[in-house]
Design a protein around this motif. Structure first.
Motif, PDB file in Angstrom:
ATOM      1  N   LEU A 224     -18.952  -1.617  53.743  1.00  0.00           N
ATOM      2  CA  LEU A 224     -17.692  -1.264  54.388  1.00  0.00           C
ATOM      3  C   LEU A 224     -17.917  -1.070  55.888  1.00  0.00           C
ATOM      4  CD1 LEU A 224     -16.459   1.325  51.723  1.00  0.00           C
ATOM      5  CD2 LEU A 224     -15.805  -1.083  51.912  1.00  0.00           C
ATOM      6  N   ASP A 225     -18.858  -1.814  56.425  1.00  0.00           N
ATOM      7  CA  ASP A 225     -19.209  -1.749  57.853  1.00  0.00           C
ATOM      8  C   ASP A 225     -19.611  -0.336  58.276  1.00  0.00           C
ATOM      9  OD1 ASP A 225     -18.759  -4.429  58.068  1.00  0.00           O
ATOM     10  OD2 ASP A 225     -16.767  -4.256  58.944  1.00  0.00           O
ATOM     11  N   GLY A 226     -20.220   0.415  57.351  1.00  0.00           N
ATOM     12  CA  GLY A 226     -20.755   1.727  57.671  1.00  0.00           C
ATOM     13  C   GLY A 226     -19.735   2.841  57.734  1.00  0.00           C
ATOM     14  N   GLU A 227     -18.496   2.574  57.357  1.00  0.00           N
ATOM     15  CA  GLU A 227     -17.441   3.578  57.490  1.00  0.00           C
ATOM     16  C   GLU A 227     -17.290   4.431  56.232  1.00  0.00           C
ATOM     17  OE1 GLU A 227     -13.711   2.418  59.140  1.00  0.00           O
ATOM     18  OE2 GLU A 227     -14.549   0.705  60.202  1.00  0.00           O
ATOM     19  N   LYS A 228     -16.814   5.644  56.431  1.00  0.00           N
ATOM     20  CA  LYS A 228     -16.475   6.522  55.321  1.00  0.00           C
ATOM     21  C   LYS A 228     -15.164   6.071  54.687  1.00  0.00           C
ATOM     22  CE  LYS A 228     -18.565  10.735  57.229  1.00  0.00           C
ATOM     23  NZ  LYS A 228     -18.284  12.150  57.635  1.00  0.00           N
ATOM     24  N   VAL A 229     -15.036   6.334  53.399  1.00  0.00           N
ATOM     25  CA  VAL A 229     -13.794   6.030  52.683  1.00  0.00           C
ATOM     26  C   VAL A 229     -12.919   7.276  52.661  1.00  0.00           C
ATOM     27  CG1 VAL A 229     -12.802   5.353  50.455  1.00  0.00           C
ATOM     28  CG2 VAL A 229     -14.918   4.287  51.267  1.00  0.00           C
ATOM     29  N   ILE A 230     -11.623   7.109  52.922  1.00  0.00           N
ATOM     30  CA  ILE A 230     -10.700   8.249  52.893  1.00  0.00           C
ATOM     31  C   ILE A 230      -9.757   8.190  51.697  1.00  0.00           C
ATOM     32  CG2 ILE A 230     -10.809   8.640  55.384  1.00  0.00           C
ATOM     33  CD1 ILE A 230      -8.055   7.231  55.568  1.00  0.00           C
ATOM     34  N   ASN A 231      -9.618   6.996  51.087  1.00  0.00           N
ATOM     35  CA  ASN A 231      -8.780   6.907  49.885  1.00  0.00           C
ATOM     36  C   ASN A 231      -9.160   5.657  49.107  1.00  0.00           C
ATOM     37  OD1 ASN A 231      -6.847   7.707  48.019  1.00  0.00           O
ATOM     38  ND2 ASN A 231      -5.263   8.032  49.568  1.00  0.00           N
ATOM     39  N   VAL A 232      -8.886   5.683  47.803  1.00  0.00           N
ATOM     40  CA  VAL A 232      -9.246   4.562  46.956  1.00  0.00           C
ATOM     41  C   VAL A 232      -8.222   4.431  45.841  1.00  0.00           C
ATOM     42  CG1 VAL A 232     -10.775   5.956  45.488  1.00  0.00           C
ATOM     43  CG2 VAL A 232     -11.128   3.475  45.656  1.00  0.00           C
ATOM     44  N   TRP A 233      -7.962   3.174  45.442  1.00  0.00           N
ATOM     45  CA  TRP A 233      -7.013   2.879  44.371  1.00  0.00           C
ATOM     46  C   TRP A 233      -7.647   1.821  43.479  1.00  0.00           C
ATOM     47  CZ3 TRP A 233      -6.161   2.920  49.536  1.00  0.00           C
ATOM     48  CH2 TRP A 233      -5.303   3.919  50.048  1.00  0.00           C
ATOM     49  N   SER A 234      -7.180   1.746  42.253  1.00  0.00           N
ATOM     50  CA  SER A 234      -7.742   0.749  41.348  1.00  0.00           C
ATOM     51  C   SER A 234      -6.655   0.092  40.516  1.00  0.00           C
ATOM     52  CB  SER A 234      -8.768   1.396  40.414  1.00  0.00           C
ATOM     53  OG  SER A 234      -9.352   0.422  39.577  1.00  0.00           O
ATOM     54  N   GLY A 235      -6.724  -1.240  40.424  1.00  0.00           N
ATOM     55  CA  GLY A 235      -5.978  -1.969  39.428  1.00  0.00           C
ATOM     56  C   GLY A 235      -6.825  -2.057  38.173  1.00  0.00           C
ATOM     57  N   TRP A 236      -6.444  -2.905  37.255  1.00  0.00           N
ATOM     58  CA  TRP A 236      -7.222  -3.025  36.030  1.00  0.00           C
ATOM     59  C   TRP A 236      -8.604  -3.600  36.288  1.00  0.00           C
ATOM     60  CZ3 TRP A 236      -3.384  -5.099  31.781  1.00  0.00           C
ATOM     61  CH2 TRP A 236      -2.548  -4.034  31.401  1.00  0.00           C
ATOM     62  N   THR A 237      -8.692  -4.540  37.218  1.00  0.00           N
ATOM     63  CA  THR A 237      -9.972  -5.224  37.439  1.00  0.00           C
ATOM     64  C   THR A 237     -10.311  -5.396  38.916  1.00  0.00           C
ATOM     65  OG1 THR A 237      -8.773  -7.335  37.217  1.00  0.00           O
ATOM     66  CG2 THR A 237      -9.895  -6.492  35.255  1.00  0.00           C
ATOM     67  N   HIS A 238      -9.625  -4.710  39.794  1.00  0.00           N
ATOM     68  CA  HIS A 238      -9.936  -4.782  41.220  1.00  0.00           C
ATOM     69  C   HIS A 238      -9.807  -3.398  41.841  1.00  0.00           C
ATOM     70  CE1 HIS A 238      -5.539  -4.862  41.505  1.00  0.00           C
ATOM     71  NE2 HIS A 238      -5.629  -4.659  42.818  1.00  0.00           N
ATOM     72  N   ILE A 239     -10.403  -3.251  43.024  1.00  0.00           N
ATOM     73  CA  ILE A 239     -10.440  -1.961  43.713  1.00  0.00           C
ATOM     74  C   ILE A 239      -9.994  -2.161  45.161  1.00  0.00           C
ATOM     75  CG2 ILE A 239     -11.936  -0.063  44.481  1.00  0.00           C
ATOM     76  CD1 ILE A 239     -13.696  -0.645  42.027  1.00  0.00           C
ATOM     77  N   VAL A 240      -9.262  -1.188  45.676  1.00  0.00           N
ATOM     78  CA  VAL A 240      -8.790  -1.189  47.061  1.00  0.00           C
ATOM     79  C   VAL A 240      -9.226   0.131  47.699  1.00  0.00           C
ATOM     80  CG1 VAL A 240      -6.785  -1.345  48.583  1.00  0.00           C
ATOM     81  CG2 VAL A 240      -6.780  -2.564  46.391  1.00  0.00           C
ATOM     82  N   ALA A 241      -9.853   0.065  48.863  1.00  0.00           N
ATOM     83  CA  ALA A 241     -10.317   1.281  49.546  1.00  0.00           C
ATOM     84  C   ALA A 241      -9.902   1.237  51.008  1.00  0.00           C
ATOM     85  CB  ALA A 241     -11.835   1.417  49.435  1.00  0.00           C
TER      86      ALA A 241
END
Length: 373
Positions: A224-241
């Protein structure tokens, strides 16, 4: 139906509080549910499907305010503001956390080790929860068969084979902040901005060459280019951060367009844990990549294989569109985020195959102000 990943947002509660102050009215909440009900997941005391919203039986809540709701393949979970957990629906794999396998057709209290619960996530037939102390618990045996195949002849860890809440190992040195789940994978975001992933990796969503991860495994920040994650979501088979700079990264299955970006030839072959991609087959993309036109998104949500995002006050959609849930008037899958015209959302939400947006509108006769759609 009680939609997967649905929550009662603090922002809408604040809006309602303002309405109450201005009108001196008393506001009471009720729970409506509709859709599939084969296992009593609508908490209406029966197992008949409902094509329109009907009141759920919430007697067990005893007027406690609700903080969040979540739904899996056939079960539902409610969290109250005081951190108590109530469950109903399918329980053949112990996904209700009650210690038995009988289905429940009305909400029932689920004792959670006398700890306050702050977040909940339902997989297809398992459940995750986060306590106020930052501990993650899992129950339901829905991932047991995946684990057994992957780990044989070694024993399956207890959190994949428990019908009561079981502490997930490997996170004891971290304070967890949020949990989410796909149909067969789990995601935990810690307070210091790290993501941990475990479960099935059939579609490359765990960014590893392993077919299954039995314990939470750290996602390298370098992805993630060294960045911290502030939120995350998930579908059935994919992830969004979303990272601290507002950038949005996606990874996992992409054959419906749910990653919201073009897939390069090198990326398409870099990691294929489920096998090669045939013409018209599944695209497996295991490494996160940025969706640039989602940068600065203020809200994101995932359905099973489609997504919504609020960016600059506008609503964008992409992914699976068989039922028209991308809102473009067609049933063709959408491979890049596109504008849903005419809507300026306050809150957005997704079910497995439907979309929702709460929008504000001004009323009155002033000619110099344009109404919000």
């Amino acid at each position: 139906m009680l939609s997967a990943f649905a929550t009662v947002s603090q922002s809408i509660l604040e809006c309602l509080a303002q309405i109450l102050m201005e009108t001196h009215a008393r506001l009471e909440f009720c729970l409506h549910s509709w859709g599939a009900n084969s296992y009593g997941q609508l908490s209406q005391g029966h197992v008949e499907d409902q094509a329109s919203p009907r009141l759920s039986n919430i007697a067990a809540l005893q007027n406690r305010p609700v903080r969040a709701i979540s739904g899996g393949g056939g079960h539902s979970v409610v969290i109250t503001e005081s951190g108590e957990v109530f469950v109903c629906g399918q329980n053949n794999r112990g996904q209700l956390g009650l210690g038995h396998s009988a289905d429940i057709s009305t909400l029932q209290h689920c004792p959670i080790l006398n700890q306050r619960v702050t977040d909940i996530a339902c997989g297809w037939d398992f459940t995750l929860l986060l306590t106020g102390s930052g501990c993650v618990y899992q129950w339901g045996t829905g991932l047991f068969s995946y684990a057994k195949r992957a780990l044989s002849p070694h024993a399956v860890p207890s959190h994949f084979n428990s019908k009561v809440p079981c502490l997930v190992p490997g996170l004891d040195q971290r304070i967890s902040h949020r949990v989410t789940a796909g149909s067969a994978h789990c995601v935990c975001l810690t307070g210091d901005g790290d993501l941990f992933l475990w479960g099935s990796n059939k579609h490359g969503q765990l960014t590893t060459t392993e077919s299954f991860l039995s314990s939470p495994t750290l996602l390298k920040r370098s992805l993630l280019d060294g960045e911290k994650v502030i939120n995350v979501w998930s579908g059935w088979t994919h992830i969004v951060a979303q990272t601290e700079s507002g950038r949005v990264f996606t990874w996992g299955r992409g054959n419906y367009g749910q990653l919201g970006r073009q897939i390069s030839a090198s990326e398409d072959t870099e990691q294929q844990p489920a096998g090669p991609v045939a013409q018209g087959g599944t695209q497996e993309v295991g490494l996160p990549a940025e969706v640039e036109n989602l940068r600065g998104a203020t809200q994101i949500c995932c359905g099973s294989e489609h997504n919504l995002a609020s960016v600059g006050g506008s609503l964008l959609s992409w992914g699976w569109n068989e039922h028209g849930m991308c809102g473009d008037g067609s049933q063709a899958n959408v491979f890049l985020p596109q504008l849903v015209p005419g809507l300026r959302p306050v809150l957005i939400g997704c079910g497995a195959g439907h979309s929702m947006a709460v929008c504000a509108a001004t009323t009155g006769t002033e000619t110099n102000s344009a109404p919000l759609e």
